[in-house]
Motif scaffolding. Structure first.
Motif, short mmCIF file in Angstrom:
data_model
loop_
_atom_site.label_atom_id
_atom_site.label_comp_id
_atom_site.label_asym_id
_atom_site.label_seq_id
_atom_site.Cartn_x
_atom_site.Cartn_y
_atom_site.Cartn_z
N ILE A 171 0.87 -1.20 0.00
CA ILE A 171 0.00 0.00 0.00
C ILE A 171 0.89 1.23 0.00
O ILE A 171 1.77 1.37 0.86
CB ILE A 171 -0.92 0.07 1.24
CG1 ILE A 171 -1.76 -1.19 1.38
CG2 ILE A 171 -1.82 1.31 1.16
CD1 ILE A 171 -2.68 -1.18 2.62
N LYS A 172 0.69 2.13 -0.96
CA LYS A 172 1.41 3.40 -1.00
C LYS A 172 0.43 4.53 -0.71
O LYS A 172 -0.63 4.58 -1.31
CB LYS A 172 2.06 3.60 -2.36
CG LYS A 172 3.07 2.50 -2.69
CD LYS A 172 4.16 2.99 -3.59
CE LYS A 172 5.26 1.97 -3.80
NZ LYS A 172 5.28 0.78 -2.95
N PHE A 173 0.84 5.43 0.20
CA PHE A 173 -0.06 6.47 0.69
C PHE A 173 0.26 7.83 0.06
O PHE A 173 1.42 8.22 -0.02
CB PHE A 173 0.07 6.59 2.21
CG PHE A 173 -0.37 5.34 2.94
CD1 PHE A 173 -1.67 5.24 3.43
CD2 PHE A 173 0.50 4.27 3.13
CE1 PHE A 173 -2.09 4.10 4.10
CE2 PHE A 173 0.08 3.12 3.79
CZ PHE A 173 -1.21 3.04 4.28
N PHE A 174 -0.78 8.56 -0.33
CA PHE A 174 -0.59 9.89 -0.93
C PHE A 174 -1.57 10.88 -0.30
O PHE A 174 -2.72 10.52 -0.02
CB PHE A 174 -0.83 9.84 -2.44
CG PHE A 174 0.13 8.93 -3.15
CD1 PHE A 174 1.31 9.43 -3.69
CD2 PHE A 174 -0.12 7.56 -3.25
CE1 PHE A 174 2.21 8.59 -4.33
CE2 PHE A 174 0.78 6.71 -3.88
CZ PHE A 174 1.95 7.23 -4.41
N TYR A 175 -1.08 12.11 -0.12
CA TYR A 175 -1.93 13.21 0.33
C TYR A 175 -2.24 14.04 -0.91
O TYR A 175 -1.29 14.53 -1.56
CB TYR A 175 -1.17 14.03 1.38
CG TYR A 175 -1.77 15.38 1.69
CD1 TYR A 175 -3.11 15.50 2.07
CD2 TYR A 175 -0.99 16.54 1.61
CE1 TYR A 175 -3.64 16.74 2.36
CE2 TYR A 175 -1.53 17.78 1.91
CZ TYR A 175 -2.86 17.88 2.28
OH TYR A 175 -3.39 19.10 2.56
N GLY A 176 -3.51 14.17 -1.27
CA GLY A 176 -3.82 14.93 -2.47
C GLY A 176 -5.30 14.92 -2.77
O GLY A 176 -6.11 14.43 -1.98
#
Ligand code: SAH
Length: 219
Positions: free
Chosen positions: A133-138
């Motif tokens: 799982i890769k997490f992004f803020y956007g």
């Protein structure tokens, strides 16, 4: 410091939840297995420990919710996940939906627009269990053009319309599962198939109730 324990009682409740989802019409065994493997109570405040396996949505702070297990199972089933699928999720929230997809061995790219939730998720207790799982803020309306194209896209908030930039980031033959506003504060679950570079096919499923998909980031 909170102690995370997964007891026989939790596991028993999880099996019952799996049976309930089966009765409600979920047939994808990989989805059911993922739900039976994941300690959902780890994704919730300890106050919800005893009720974490009821088929209900719960608050997770910042006015957001962890989706109902039936909804998570329903969307996951519609995605028809294959091992290794590259999946974009809009609305990380509690990470529970992302974990279900990761447990099914998808490679998950998940975006959250609320900075506080995104920051909170950095301390997620199962982070090392899910390196996929890769997490992004956007802003989910923008997707992740740098990582596109995706095999599958899942939106876990009520969309006012089908975001064109997300359709553009879908592989040909890929699916997008998205709850779209249908009046009356309800959403119709749609599955969009990208049949060619500029054509899509749309299938329509049950009604659900999600928190809104909002434009822009929230710091
Ligand atoms: N998948 C989550 C469901 C969370 S509820 C889970 O399993 O717990 C929906 C989430 O979508 C909320 O956290 C909300 O902040 C987020 N959201 C709403 N609009 C968004 C947008 N435009 N981009 C990214 N996230 C968004």
């Amino acid at each position: 410091m909170r102690r995370f324990e997964d007891t026989y009682q939790h596991k028993g409740l999880r099996r019952q939840l799996g049976n309930l989802l089966r009765e409600k019409g979920i047939t994808d065994e990989n989805v059911l297995e993922a739900i039976q493997n994941i300690p959902r109570h780890f994704f919730l405040d300890s106050a919800f420990d005893k009720i974490a396996y009821e088929d209900r949505a719960f608050p997770i702070g910042e006015g957001q919710t962890i989706s109902q297990p039936y909804t998570v199972a329903y969307q996951s089933q519609l995605l028809q996940i294959n091992k290794g699928d590259k999946v974009l999720e809009i609305g990380t929230g509690s990470i529970y939906q992302a974990a279900v997809l990761a447990e099914m061995q998808a490679r998950v790219y998940t975006i959250e627009r609320q900075k506080k939730l995104y920051d909170h998720n950095k301390n997620f207790v199962l982070r090392s269990r899910y390196p996929n799982i890769k997490f992004f803020y956007g802003d989910g309306f923008e997707g992740l053009p740098t990582y596109a194209p995706f095999d599958k896209i899942i939106i876990t908030a009520a969309a006012p319309f089908i975001p064109p930039k997300l359709v553009a980031q879908l592989k040909i033959g890929g699916y997008m599962v998205i709850p779209v506003d249908d009046g009356d504060e309800k959403q119709r679950m749609l599955r969009i198939t990208k049949v060619s570079e500029n054509a899509t096919k749309e299938e329509s499923f049950e009604h659900f109730s999600f928190v809104p998909m909002l434009q822009g980031k929230n710091s």
